[in-house]
Design an enzyme around this catalytic site. Structure first.
Site, short mmCIF file in Angstrom:
data_model
loop_
_atom_site.label_atom_id
_atom_site.label_comp_id
_atom_site.label_asym_id
_atom_site.label_seq_id
_atom_site.Cartn_x
_atom_site.Cartn_y
_atom_site.Cartn_z
CB CYS A 128 -0.95 0.00 1.20
SG CYS A 128 -0.15 -0.41 2.76
CG HIS A 241 -0.74 4.10 4.78
ND1 HIS A 241 -1.44 3.89 5.94
CD2 HIS A 241 -0.28 2.88 4.40
CE1 HIS A 241 -1.39 2.59 6.24
NE2 HIS A 241 -0.70 1.96 5.32
#
Lengths: 333, 333
Positions: A128, A241
C-alpha cells in the site's frame, strides 16, 4: 463480457473493500464467490444490496472462476493461488507472496499497465505505501528521471488489518472512560503514541514495509538503480497513509513544474494551499481513490535545483489495495 | 549562590514546566516571582510544595530579578525583555523573538555552551524540534561533518500550547461519546488525523517551524553552510516530538559508529532493539529530559557509505523548552 469472480479473504478489511469497489465501479460480474477460512464460512456478506453466503476456501473453490482477488495473507496465497490458476483463473494477489517473483507482474495501473498482460496466471498488487508513493512519483520520473527518494510515512492502523482499527478504537474509548488502556496485537500502545512500523526488521536495519517500498518500486518502475530509503511509522489514525517524500531528479526541476505535471497525472489530486495551511490529510483522503499531493516545494537543502519535497496521502485500503487490484482486473476483462 | 528568578508566562504549558524542572533540579532560588497576564494575576501556582501568587507582568516587575525565564510568546518577549535586562536580569527567552538576532546567543547546552557567556542580557532558547534534532546530530557532526539533513517530524499537539492538548482530549472524548467532533483553535481536526504543521507558510514553501529548524541549526552549529530540509507534521498525540532524520556526512560512517558516538553523547539514550521492534516512542519520551535515538541504520539510498537514517523522540516541553532553558540558567549562576 461478464466474468465469474472469487474474492478470497472476503471478511477482511481489504476483502470487504473489494466488494465495495467492485460494486461502485460496476465491475462486470456474472457470478460472485466469497471465500474465507472455515471459521467465517456460513456467514454472509452484502454485495450490491444482495446477501452472499461466505464459503470455505478449498483447492476446489475455483471451478469456473475467471478472476480471483486474493487478500488473505501470504501463506494463503501461496497455498491456494496455484489451485486457482490451475482451474483457469487469473489471480490478482494483494499479499507479498509473489510480488518479487520473476514472471509475476507487479502493477500500479497508473505506472506500468503494460505489465498486466505478461502474467502467467498471477498478477501481484504492490504494498500500500509503495502504491501511494508510486502514483505521485512516477509522473515526475517520466519527465525527469528520479535518482533518489527519501520517504518517511505516517501510516494508519487499519493497514495492519481490521484488528488494528478495533485496537485503536478500544484504546480511545478506554481512555475516555478512564479505564486502563490495553494493548493486544500491536507491539506497543498506539493510542496517543507513534511507533516504528510493526513489521520484522531485516538484517539491513530496515523493516519489511520499508524494504518493500524500495524493492517493489524498482520492479514497478523497471529501474533497478533508483535509490530509495524509507522510514515507516504507525500513527494513531484509523485510515489512509501519508508520506513525506524528498525526491532527487537527474535535472533541475521547479515546484511549479511538479505541480503542473501532477495536475495532469492520473489518480492524483493536488491539494496545496499554503495561504490556508490546507494540504493532504488522511481525514480527507479516507474512503476515496485519489492520492492527494501537496506541500510541493523546492528542496532548500540543495543548491542545484534538482530536489523537490512533497507530502502525499491516500487511502491504503482503497488505492493502496482493493481499488488498485480491481483496476488491474478491469484491464484483464 | 542563590538568585532571584522570575518566570514570565507562569500559567502556560512551558511556564508550568519551568516550575517542575526548577524544583526537580534544585535550582538555587532565593526569591521566585511568577508573572503572567492581568487575566491570570491573582491565581496561584505551586512550586516545591508552596503556593505562589501570580502577579501581573509589567515593566516594573523585574526589580532585583537576576534571571528571567520567558515563555509567553514573541510579542510579550519583545515588549518586556528589554525592561528585564534594564533592571539587571539575564533573560532566557523561549520565544522566537530574538533567536536569529545577532548578538543574542542561541543555545543548546549540549552543543554550544560557550555561547552562553557572550550574551548582552538575552539568551534565546531554540525551537523545540530544533533542540531535539540538534542533541542527536551534533555529536555526529563533531566526529564527521554533517553536510545535509532531511528531516520529517511527528509533532505532539501540546507543542502548540496547553490548548492543543485540551483540543485533542476534547475531540477524543467527543468521539468516544458519539458526539460531534468540534474543531476550535487548530485549523483542522487533529483527532484521527495528521496535518502539516499549523504555522504560517513562507514564500519559500516551508512553514515557520521548518524554516526555524533550518536557520536555527545553522546558528547553533556555527555552520551557515549545513544544508537542511524539513517537513513538520502534527500527529494526534499529547506530548513529545519525534523526527525521522536522514543525515549525509562528509566521509563514510557506519551505523555501529553512530551508535557508539551517540551512546557516549550527553542528553541522549539509545533505544534501538530491532529484535523486539522497540525504538523511540513519544509515549516513553514524555515527561523526561533525554532525547531517545534509534532505527540507526546505513542509508541504503547511497552507495558511498556517507548516509545514516535514524529516528529520535524527545519531550518538546522539557528538553525542547523548559529543561533546555533551565540548563542555560544553571550555567549562568
Amino acid at each position: 463480457m461478464s466474468v465469474n469472480v472469487a474474492v478470497v479473504g472476503a471478511t477482511g478489511a481489504v476483502g470487504q473493500e473489494f466488494l465495495t469497489v467492485l460494486a461502485e465501479r460496476n465491475f462486470p460480474i456474472k457470478n460472485l464467490k466469497l471465500l474465507a477460512s472455515a471459521r467465517s464460512a456460513g456467514k454472509t456478506a452484502t454485495f450490491n444490496g444482495k446477501e452472499y453466503l461466505i464459503e470455505e476456501l478449498t483447492k476446489d473453490s475455483f471451478k469456473d472462476v475467471q478472476i480471483a482477488l486474493f487478500s488473505a495473507g501470504g501463506s494463503i496465497s501461496k497455498e491456494f493461488a496455484p489451485a486457482a490458476v490451475s482451474a483457469g483463473a487469473v489471480v490478482v494477489d494483494n499479499s507479498s507472496a509473489f510480488r518479487m517473483k520473476e514472471g509475476v507482474p507487479l502493477v500500479v495501473p497508473e505506472v506500468n499497465p503494460e505489465a498486466i498482460h505478461k502474467h502467467n496466471g498471477v498478477i501481484a498488487n504492490p504494498n500500500c505505501s509503495t502504491i501511494i508513493m508510486n502514483v505521485a512519483v512516477w509522473p515526475l520520473y517520466k519527465v525527469n528521471k528520479v535518482k533518489r527518494v527519501i520517504v518517511s510515512t505516517y501510516q494508519a492502523v487499519s493497514g495492519a488489518g481490521a484488528w488494528g482499527l478495533y485496537e485503536l478504537e478500544a484504546q480511545q474509548k478506554a481512555f475516555a472512560a478512564g479505564q486502563p488502556i490495553l494493548k493486544e496485537k500491536f507491539p506497543h500502545q498506539i493510542f496517543n503514541n507513534v511507533f516504528s512500523h510493526n513489521s520484522k526488521v531485516a538484517d539491513n536495519g530496515y523493516n519489511e514495509e520499508e524494504n518493500k517500498m524500495v524493492l517493489e518500486t524498482r520492479k514497478i518502475f523497471g529501474d533497478p538503480k533508483i535509490m530509495i530509503t524509507a522510514t515507516c511509522v504507525r500513527v494513531p489514525i484509523p485510515r489512509a497513509h501519508s508520506e513525506s517524500i524528498n525526491v532527487e531528479f537527474e535535472r533541475p526541476i521547479t515546484a511549479d513544474q511538479v505541480r503542473q505535471i501532477l495536475s495532469k497525472a492520473p489518480g492524483i489530486k493536488i491539494v496545496d494551499d499554503p495561504a490556508n495551511n490546507y494540504f493532504p490529510m488522511p481525514l480527507e483522503t479516507s474512503n476515496q481513490d485519489l492520492v492527494y499531493a501537496g506541500r510541493i516545494r523546492q528542496d532548500i537543502s540543495r543548491d542545484d535545483g534538482k530536489g523537490i519535497d512533497l507530502f502525499v496521502s491516500g487511502d491504503q485500503i482503497r488505492k493502496g489495495a482493493a481499488t488498485n487490484a480491481v483496476q488491474i482486473a478491469e484491464r484483464l476483462v
